[in-house]
Design a protein around this motif. Structure first.
Motif: not given
Length: 598
Positions: A457-480
């Motif tokens: 339940n992201t807002i602006y994708g802040g969590f994904a941006a903070a781990v962008v240099d790690d060897p992973l990818w993030v599916m950002n989900v926003v509630s309908s």
């Protein structure tokens, strides 16, 4: 003046009552000063920490933590090992064949929901770690031979011993996906300089195209429907490549408008020119102005390929001309073409769309009542979603190049209530601090042990941006049901989808290494039952995978109780600043096998 009993009222009577009252007031003031002096003389003996413990906040004192009884969930039968509740082939007969409607989302009613734990296949092993996983996976984790036999001549995958190998082949790239993308880069130079960052691959196969683009700094959502045999999306996620179950049929895809920088179809068998071009209109909606649509396969290069397509050259020429005419009417222009690949570009000049006001124009312009970002169970409509003229910096040419765009406040943030460049910057810095704390509590985060991640339940994708240099990818989900912040997520070069957590997510079981949520139960407890959300989390989490649950103290103990019944191990931790109103649960799903399997 007289009293109410008729006796005269004199000034002497009034003053005689004031004197005793004055004396009493003086005495009371003196006594209060005396008590104050005693308090002040003892002030060094009173600690502030004692006060905070003795006087809880009104919110904490008013609401006791949620308590629920312990529960233990049974195992589902082994036939549910690849269960996808909302795209279940067992239910397909209930729905129509028109435009493959039966393959879209059709979730079971509440009384039919499975309240059991999905077992892994017999012989399941922890997935091979990235980047090795891109080229191989354990056969027993995705035990489907049909796709291997059907696509063996196209080099999609090959079974050797206990593993599936992925040579990087495909229907339209017999020399390998690398050579195919190299040719594409020659046709689209913007793939090389950070202009193109997000892409969608419709009919993705085993996602080799999206996997190759990862090394080129392009993040791709690979899309394919649930199939009785192929399990394309499950193969993609097992490899560590972003993918989601979906089909362009009668409903919009769960993405905002003007989001992807590029869309791709490699012989994906979607009839683009049929039904009035309604599938192309959906591609137009989700593609950013200035974005590219890439098609390889029929009817491109019909002059040389028509014999292998079981048709005539005249039919193929007609199909190509019809396709090109439709794209032109939607304000696409042919950008480049060579061999089997054709590239069209969506216009970033809004003057092109003025022709759609003509009553005889087809397709017509969508009316203002159709919200362009409405994409959760929203029907496809045969009309063009025209980009808003006021958005001057959201077309591909005006966007900052990757990676600069990650930390630049997107133009569309102003569409949100309270959204601004300052709130965006604050959110960005907040998540940098939070993720640093998470990594202390969960050392696996940031290593090759965690690859597929979902921020539920992201807002602006802040969590994904903070781990962008790690060897992973993030599916950002926003509630309908939440504010539409997903457009901001895409504008900064990240990926995601709309979803309602009262339903199952569009993925296979055991496809994510880490699930992160921030206040999801606080936000959705009035709509979604906690037990069902946690069971869905268990379904999509890999054995050995983790959940980082950031929640109000009201919910934490109850979540931990349900998690224990799902065979998770959880521990409670403080947040980065030790704020008492919320806590962290760090949980790990245990690997277990069905009691019915050897």
């Amino acid at each position: 003046m007289k009293h109410k009993d008729g006796k005269p009222f004199s000034q002497h009577d009034k003053s005689s009552k004031i004197v005793p009252m004055t004396i009493m007031l003086v005495v009371l003031c003196g006594f209060s000063f005396y008590l104050g002096g005693i308090f002040c003389s003892e002030k060094n003996k009173i600690k502030a920490t004692d006060v905070t413990k003795a006087i809880p906040s009104p919110k904490e004192s008013a609401v006791a933590p949620l308590q629920i009884k312990s529960v233990s969930f049974p195992e589902c039968s082994s036939e549910y090992q690849d269960y996808t509740p909302c795209t279940d082939p067992r239910r397909w007969k209930k729905y129509g064949l028109h435009r493959l409607t039966f393959m879209e989302r059709h979730c079971p009613p509440v009384f039919e929901r499975k309240e059991c734990l999905i077992p892994p296949p017999g012989g399941y092993k922890p997935p091979i770690r990235w980047p090795k996983s891109r080229d191989e996976c354990w056969y027993r984790n995705v035990p489907y031979d049909w796709i291997n036999k059907q696509k063996s001549n196209q080099n999609w995958l090959r079974k050797e011993g206990e593993k599936f190998l992925f040579p990087g082949g495909g229907t339209m790239f017999p020399r390998g996906v690398g050579a195919y993308v190299d040719l594409m880069q020659d046709l689209i130079p913007e793939l090389k300089d950070g202009t193109v960052r997000t892409a969608i691959d419709t009919g993705c196969g085993v996602a080799s195209w999206g996997g190759d683009l990862l090394d080129r700094g392009i993040l791709t959502v690979s899309l394919a429907p649930r199939d009785n045999h192929e399990a394309q999306v499950q193969f993609a996620l097992e490899r560590g490549i972003p993918a989601i179950l979906g089909i362009i049929s009668t409903q919009r895809l769960p993405f905002p408008s003007n989001s992807f920088d590029m869309a791709h179809c490699s012989r994906c068998l979607i009839p683009w020119a049929e039904f009035g071009g309604i599938y192309l209109l959906e591609i137009h909606r989700i593609l950013r102005p200035g974005g590219f649509w890439v098609l390889s396969g029929p009817p491109v290069n019909y002059e040389n390929r028509w014999r292998g397509w079981n048709t005539t050259v005249e039919e193929q020429r007609s199909d190509y001309e019809k396709l090109h005419e439709l794209l032109t009417s939607m304000c696409f222009k042919l950008y480049n073409k060579k061999d089997d690949i054709a590239v069209w570009q969506k216009s970033s000049d809004n003057s092109c769309y003025s022709q759609l006001s003509n009553p005889d124009a087809y397709p017509p312009k969508c009316d203002d009542s159709l919200e362009p970002d409405s994409a959760w169970y929203t029907p496809l409509r045969p009309c063009v979603v025209v980009p808003r003229p006021k958005l001057k910096k959201s077309d591909l040419d005006s966007m900052p190049k990757w990676p600069e765009r990650l930390h630049v406040a997107p133009e569309r943030i102003s569409d949100l209530h309270g959204g601004s460049a300052s709130t965006f910057k604050h959110d960005d810095s907040k998540w940098q601090v939070r993720v640093k704390h998470y990594k202390k509590l969960l050392p696996a985060l940031g290593t090759e042990k965690i690859r597929n991640v979902m921020d539920m339940n992201t807002i602006y994708g802040g969590f994904a941006a903070a781990v962008v240099d790690d060897p992973l990818w993030v599916m950002n989900v926003v509630s309908s049901f939440a504010a539409n912040t997903l457009a901001v997520v895409y504008d900064r070069g990240l990926i995601g989808a709309y979803h309602d957590w009262c339903e199952a997510f569009s993925t296979y079981p055991r496809t994510y290494d880490l699930l992160h949520l921030d206040g999801l139960f606080t936000a959705e407890s009035n709509r979604c039952e906690m037990k069902h959300v946690l069971l869905e989390m268990d379904r999509i989490l890999r054995p050995g995978g983790y959940a980082v649950i950031r929640e109000s103290v009201y919910f934490v103990d109850a979540i931990s109780t349900v998690a224990k019944g799902m065979r998770w191990g959880c521990r409670k931790e403080n947040t980065e600043y030790g704020v008492g109103k919320e806590k962290l649960l760090i949980c790990q799903k245990k690997l277990w096998y069905s009691s019915n399997q050897s």
